[in-house]
Design an enzyme around this catalytic site. Sequence first.
Site, PDB file in Angstrom:
ATOM      1  N   GLY A   6       0.810  -1.213   0.000  1.00 45.61           N
ATOM      2  CA  GLY A   6       0.000   0.000   0.000  1.00 45.61           C
ATOM      3  C   GLY A   6       0.842   1.261   0.000  1.00 45.61           C
ATOM      4  O   GLY A   6       0.417   2.303   0.501  1.00 45.61           O
ATOM      5  N   TYR A  32     -12.020  -3.456  12.312  1.00 42.44           N
ATOM      6  CA  TYR A  32     -10.722  -2.792  12.190  1.00 42.44           C
ATOM      7  C   TYR A  32      -9.958  -2.840  13.514  1.00 42.44           C
ATOM      8  O   TYR A  32      -8.787  -3.223  13.561  1.00 42.44           O
ATOM      9  CB  TYR A  32     -10.945  -1.351  11.758  1.00 42.44           C
ATOM     10  CG  TYR A  32      -9.689  -0.541  11.535  1.00 42.44           C
ATOM     11  CD1 TYR A  32      -8.939  -0.687  10.369  1.00 42.44           C
ATOM     12  CD2 TYR A  32      -9.270   0.394  12.470  1.00 42.44           C
ATOM     13  CE1 TYR A  32      -7.798   0.061  10.156  1.00 42.44           C
ATOM     14  CE2 TYR A  32      -8.129   1.149  12.268  1.00 42.44           C
ATOM     15  CZ  TYR A  32      -7.397   0.980  11.107  1.00 42.44           C
ATOM     16  OH  TYR A  32      -6.263   1.728  10.902  1.00 42.44           O
ATOM     17  N   ARG A  90       0.107   5.471  -1.839  1.00 42.26           N
ATOM     18  CA  ARG A  90      -0.716   6.616  -1.450  1.00 42.26           C
ATOM     19  C   ARG A  90      -0.732   6.773   0.065  1.00 42.26           C
ATOM     20  O   ARG A  90      -0.394   5.857   0.808  1.00 42.26           O
ATOM     21  CB  ARG A  90      -2.135   6.463  -1.974  1.00 42.26           C
ATOM     22  CG  ARG A  90      -2.894   5.329  -1.316  1.00 42.26           C
ATOM     23  CD  ARG A  90      -4.346   5.281  -1.799  1.00 42.26           C
ATOM     24  NE  ARG A  90      -4.431   4.718  -3.150  1.00 42.26           N
ATOM     25  CZ  ARG A  90      -5.422   4.983  -3.992  1.00 42.26           C
ATOM     26  NH1 ARG A  90      -6.379   5.813  -3.652  1.00 42.26           N
ATOM     27  NH2 ARG A  90      -5.454   4.417  -5.181  1.00 42.26           N
ATOM     28  N   ASN A 123       1.751  -2.362   5.497  1.00 39.44           N
ATOM     29  CA  ASN A 123       0.906  -1.185   5.659  1.00 39.44           C
ATOM     30  C   ASN A 123      -0.490  -1.344   5.057  1.00 39.44           C
ATOM     31  O   ASN A 123      -1.429  -0.687   5.502  1.00 39.44           O
ATOM     32  CB  ASN A 123       1.598   0.024   5.010  1.00 39.44           C
ATOM     33  CG  ASN A 123       0.675   1.203   4.849  1.00 39.44           C
ATOM     34  OD1 ASN A 123       0.330   1.882   5.819  1.00 39.44           O
ATOM     35  ND2 ASN A 123       0.247   1.454   3.615  1.00 39.44           N
ATOM     36  N   VAL A 158      -2.831  -8.699  -0.916  1.00 39.35           N
ATOM     37  CA  VAL A 158      -2.243  -9.356   0.253  1.00 39.35           C
ATOM     38  C   VAL A 158      -3.123 -10.462   0.810  1.00 39.35           C
ATOM     39  O   VAL A 158      -2.650 -11.283   1.612  1.00 39.35           O
ATOM     40  CB  VAL A 158      -1.906  -8.331   1.363  1.00 39.35           C
ATOM     41  CG1 VAL A 158      -0.866  -7.331   0.880  1.00 39.35           C
ATOM     42  CG2 VAL A 158      -3.155  -7.625   1.879  1.00 39.35           C
TER      43      VAL A 158
END
Length: 264
Positions: free
Chosen positions: A23, A170, A26, A100, A74
Amino acid sequence: MIQPITNMKNAFDLTGKNAVVTGGNRGLGFGIAAALAQQGANVAILCRDRAKAEEALAELSQYGGTHMSFDCDVTDLPGVIALADKVVGEFGDVDILVNNAGVSCVSELLDMDEALTDWYKVLNTDLNGTVHMTYAFGKKMRDAGKGGSIINITSNAAFIVNKTQAMSPYSSAKAAANHFTHCMAVELGKYNIRVNAIAPGFTNSELSKFIPKDMFDYINNQMPLGRFGEPIEVGALAVYLASPAAAQITGTVQVIDGGYILSC
């Protein structure tokens, strides 16, 4: 055994080191990739947006070194294993891995669909993706016999229940990734591979632009330091953890959130 530094000369120098950043095209990931490149590392960006990857590589070119991008999901373990071979074929040994890549969702558990689609999407990316990358690239580090540094990007959400948004998948994934970091530090230490985590808080990025002003102001007011972080600041911490200066640092979770978790 990883040798300690004897003075501060080149203590944070990464010249000639090969880094992989998932990642890294950005936001937070690019801030990390840029910080590593500025300290002399060659950077392999792994992502799914080729156009953004090309923009990132154009930015990194000003720092010299060799920088490339590779398509990567991933969550796809066989694909990650094959990609590890490809990256090593291009770069040689991998010295630094930054896990990341991640996704999130805002939803209360009982409001999710009956397949718990959002739950599994976040867990498969944020936790299993980190495991997949560590498995594939950790083997490359072990077999090369040179040691290495693995840095998992987690979140301060691993330590708190964020009142502004319902984010149980999350938070759970990041909490598990923190303990996975501890486990890997013990398992991989004998190969001179150090494993640490960085747990950022609210950071200025493409995603922060969508936070409503009243919530943005509330979050800033909760922070003892009074502002969102910047991606390059997280990158600076990644540089430290990857550098010779951190030769004695493993199994830690470094929170960088302006003190938010202390006051929410």
